[in-house]
Design a protein around this motif. Structure first.
Motif, short mmCIF file in Angstrom:
data_model
loop_
_atom_site.label_atom_id
_atom_site.label_comp_id
_atom_site.label_asym_id
_atom_site.label_seq_id
_atom_site.Cartn_x
_atom_site.Cartn_y
_atom_site.Cartn_z
N SER A 77 -17.47 33.43 0.76
CA SER A 77 -17.33 32.61 1.96
C SER A 77 -18.16 31.32 1.84
O SER A 77 -19.37 31.37 1.57
N PHE A 78 -17.51 30.19 2.05
CA PHE A 78 -18.23 28.92 2.08
C PHE A 78 -19.25 28.90 3.24
O PHE A 78 -20.28 28.24 3.16
N CYS A 79 -18.92 29.65 4.30
CA CYS A 79 -19.73 29.59 5.53
C CYS A 79 -21.07 30.32 5.41
O CYS A 79 -21.90 30.26 6.31
N ASN A 80 -21.31 31.01 4.27
CA ASN A 80 -22.60 31.65 4.06
C ASN A 80 -23.75 30.65 4.16
O ASN A 80 -24.86 31.01 4.58
N TYR A 81 -23.49 29.41 3.75
CA TYR A 81 -24.54 28.39 3.79
C TYR A 81 -24.56 27.67 5.14
O TYR A 81 -25.60 27.20 5.57
N THR A 82 -23.42 27.64 5.81
CA THR A 82 -23.35 26.98 7.12
C THR A 82 -24.16 27.74 8.16
O THR A 82 -24.82 27.14 9.01
N ILE A 83 -24.13 29.08 8.09
CA ILE A 83 -24.83 29.88 9.11
C ILE A 83 -26.34 29.86 8.94
O ILE A 83 -27.07 30.39 9.79
N LEU A 84 -26.84 29.24 7.85
CA LEU A 84 -28.29 29.15 7.67
C LEU A 84 -28.92 28.07 8.54
O LEU A 84 -30.12 28.10 8.82
N ASP A 85 -28.12 27.11 8.96
CA ASP A 85 -28.64 25.97 9.74
C ASP A 85 -27.89 25.87 11.06
O ASP A 85 -26.73 25.43 11.09
N PRO A 86 -28.52 26.26 12.17
CA PRO A 86 -27.81 26.25 13.46
C PRO A 86 -27.65 24.86 14.08
O PRO A 86 -26.97 24.72 15.09
#
Length: 410
Positions: A77-86
């Motif tokens: 999932s590309f979003c694995n890194y997106t969920i690190l920064d709210p």
């Protein structure tokens, strides 16, 4: 233990717990979310967009636009890194040149993604559940306006999720309330039957006593027997009213029906049957108002009964005064009884709060009556207050919002 090939948020346990509370995993597409993904692609000028939710081991796609994707293993999932920064949109202009993504099968194979941008889905509690992301097959940048729009769509997604959750919670609460009401109605049926039988026996026995001993009864004896019969009859009427009320559905209640508060008060006085050493004075202008008759009767009954039970004077005096202003109807119920200590005044409305005192009959209170009175008055949108002084008496003030200007003058 297997080490994940993707980063794990520091608050992962709480994040997953928050995610599961929305109960959106493995649900079908819904038009509210499909509209958001379509808007995201149009605003960012990309061929595809997704709303994703990151589970413990997978990425679930709640909504998609441009190409169909239901879920993927979490590690790709590309979003694995997106969920690190709210706080920020994760923009990757060229996935092929980024070490985090360049070996990802979604880049090296179908759908051969090149561009990715994701805005985090942040709950009101600060947990990131997934993202709304846009994808393209060509290198791309987003303008600041497009980034802000994507963040706004992420907020709209969370708002939609919150609304769905609250509606579901409300439905669950209504079902629980329905079950509780059913149990209460069954309980009322049992109590009504069990109470009416001995009350009917009291009435029958008192009438038989009056008939069999009529020749030796004097005027005072007759009055006491009549008081017993009236009290039993009043209690039976009260039980019948309560039972009838439980059988009504909410839409059967006539909100325009007005009740005469003076008549309710007199009914209560008859029911509590004060002894000869208690004098009750009624003054003022009593309103006729749209209000729950049974509930108001319970308020009067509890306050007047307490005024009688805790009166330690040779001649007890209870004053009940009604008046109104442009905002409220007021009912003042005061007595010259034993009073309440100042440090106990803030306790008396607490449920099951009892004071270390006995009534004139040697009994201790249960701590239920005044708590119930407070709940009833507040359900009317009103309030109740108390002032008291030891050995001098107690005064309660009940305020109920003004419904109309009709009144019954004394």
């Amino acid at each position: 233990m297997k080490i994940a090939s993707y980063p794990i948020p520091a608050n992962e346990a709480g994040r997953l717990k928050a995610l599961y509370q929305y109960e959106l995993l493995d649900t079908f597409s819904e038009k509210e979310y499909d509209f958001i993904t379509k808007m995201a692609s149009q605003i960012c000028n990309t061929p595809a967009s997704l709303i994703t939710l990151i589970d413990e081991n997978r990425q679930f796609v709640k909504s998609f636009f441009g190409f169909e994707l239901r879920e993927t293993p979490r590690e790709i999932s590309f979003c694995n890194y997106t969920i690190l920064d709210p706080h920020n949109v994760n923009v990757v202009p060229d996935l092929r040149l980024d070490d985090r993504y360049n070996t990802n099968p979604l880049v090296t194979g179908e759908p051969n993604a090149v561009f990715y941008a994701g805005a985090p889905l942040v709950t009101p509690q600060g947990f990131v559940l997934g993202s709304i992301c846009v994808l393209g097959a060509e290198r791309k940048e987003l303008t600041e306006e497009q980034k802000e729009a994507l963040k706004a769509l992420a907020q709209q997604t969370i708002t939609t999720m919150e609304l769905r959750k609250k509606n579901k919670d409300l439905k669950t609460a209504k079902e629980k309330l329905k079950k509780v009401n059913h149990k209460l109605n069954e309980y009322v049926k049992i109590v009504s039957h069990d109470m009416k039988t001995p009350l009917a026996n009291i009435t029958m026995l008192s009438k038989g006593f009056r008939r069999n001993f009529k020749e030796v009864l004097n005027e005072h004896s007759e009055a006491y027997i009549e008081l017993i019969e009236n009290s039993a009859s009043g209690l039976i009427d009260f039980i019948n009213d309560m039972f009838a009320k439980t059988k009504k559905k909410s839409h059967d209640i006539d909100e325009n029906k007005k009740v005469d508060t003076l008549s309710i008060l007199k009914k209560v006085i008859t029911l509590v049957a004060p002894t000869e050493d208690i004098k009750i004075n009624i003054k003022g202008s009593f309103p006729t108002m749209p209000i729950d008759e049974i509930a108001l009767q319970q308020v009067f009954q509890n306050l007047i009964t307490n005024a009688i039970k805790y009166n330690d004077k040779p001649k007890g005096i209870i004053e009940i005064i009604a008046d109104s202003d442009h905002r409220y109807h007021y009912f003042h119920i005061s007595d010259n009884g034993s009073g309440i200590a100042s440090n106990d005044l803030n306790k008396i409305f607490n449920d099951q709060q009892t004071l270390d005192k006995t009534d004139r009959y040697g009994n201790k209170g249960t701590g239920i009556g005044l708590a119930k009175v407070k709940n009833i008055v507040e359900s009317f949108g009103g309030n109740i207050s108390v002032a008291s002084e030891l050995s001098k008496g107690t005064a309660f003030k009940v305020c109920i919002p003004l419904y109309d200007n009709l009144s019954v003058a004394m």
